[in-house]
Scaffold this active site. Structure first.
Site: not given
Length: 334
Positions: A23, A35, A142, A200, A265, A184, A228, A198, A115, A84, A138-140
């Protein structure tokens, strides 16, 4: 700015190849630029591999010049394209890739990705004499061994921009919105977005959510006048449709939530200043680590310093969500 390690030049290279895999993430282009410029300024030829490991197998390599990376630092996505490649999990397929690199006189490879991409990089390093360096893209966020990954900061800010707009509608119609972000198996993105927005409530795969309890909490907020409307940030999770299932269960609790899937996005758009500096630093340092004789490592960051992490550790261990960070999210959302 990151603290850079002092590394002695111990090895010369004829040519370095660079690819982006898996990704895409905002900041891959600044990393490519880092680089390319670092290598060229040290007299090393650079090849850009098109479409990740698939392009490597096909021999789709193009010579990179300084002009090749001009005016890309602000662009999202990756100019090298990405893919991929499931076939790359097979050793005989990787041997074909090694032959392509050797036939083109390439003695080092820089892989930017998550990964799965770094797993492929580790295998190449083990099965050949080619020096391989990985960069966490990666945006995750992780990836084990690094506190930050290329694209994470931009993805957080992209989600925040959307949520700030969604909150206006949520308030106008006095409704709760379930906003799904990527992630994921990881709740890093959702937790950071939830705290910054912020929200909830934050729902992440690391911690089970009690729907009845959540529904009762929202109902109590409404009755007490505490609120509410609001935002519930949900990590997409491994199983598709999680957010819609949560919305349906909340309906059974008497709420009328709306669902907003932010989707891809979060991967696009101009990289933030933070990601540009991170990616540029990691890209340039990848070349420095190669010249210092390193291979089979990932270049990451920790405590404000750039460091090297064995790829074997990167793919063997899982980076867990900091419990204290999630506790903070719970504390602020009560």
């Amino acid at each position: 700015m990151y603290t850079l390690p002092d590394l002695e030049v111990l090895r010369d290279f004829n040519a370095i190849a660079i690819l982006t895999s898996g990704g895409d993430s905002p900041g891959m282009n600044p990393a490519i630029r880092g680089v390319v410029r670092a290598a060229l300024n040290n007299g090393i030829q650079v090849y850009g591999v098109q479409r990740g490991y698939s392009g490597l197998l096909a021999g789709d390599l193009r010579v990179m010049t300084s002009a090749s990376v001009r005016n890309i630092v602000q662009r999202g996505g990756t100019i090298l394209k990405s893919d991929r490649c499931e076939a790359f999990k097979q050793k005989e397929v990787r041997q074909q890739a090694i032959k392509v690199l050797e036939q083109n006189g390439i003695d080092a490879l820089v892989v930017i990705g998550g990964d799965g991409s770094l797993t492929g990089a580790h295998s190449l390093a083990e099965e050949s004499d080619i020096a391989v360096i990985g960069l966490p893209g990666t945006i995750d966020n992780d990836i084990f061994g690094t506190e930050d990954t290329i694209g994470f900061d931009t993805a957080v800010n992209t989600a925040l921009d959307a949520i700030d707009k969604i909150r206006d509608t949520a308030s106008s119609h006095e409704r709760y919105f379930l906003v799904e972000v990527m992630g994921r198996n990881s709740g890093f993105l959702a937790t950071h977005v939830g705290i910054a927005a912020g929200a909830e409530k934050v729902v992440v795969p690391e911690y089970e959510v009690q729907i009845e309890q959540l529904g009762q909490q929202l109902c109590d907020n409404r009755r007490s006048g505490k609120g509410s409307s609001g935002i519930i940030v949900v990590a997409e999770g491994q199983t598709p449709g999680l957010t819609y299932r949560l919305a349906q269960q909340l309906k059974q609790q008497g709420e009328e939530p709306r669902v907003c899937i932010l989707g891809h996005i979060q991967r696009g758009g101009r990289p933030s200043g933070h990601d540009r500096v991170l990616a540029s630093s990691l890209g340039a340092m990848a070349v420095r680590y190669l010249q210092a004789g390193y291979s089979d490592i990932m270049v990451g960051v920790a405590n404000g310093a750039i460091l090297d992490v064995p790829l074997d550790s990167v793919i063997r261990y899982r980076k867990g969500l900091d419990p204290k960070l999630f506790e903070l999210a719970l504390l602020l959302h009560k």
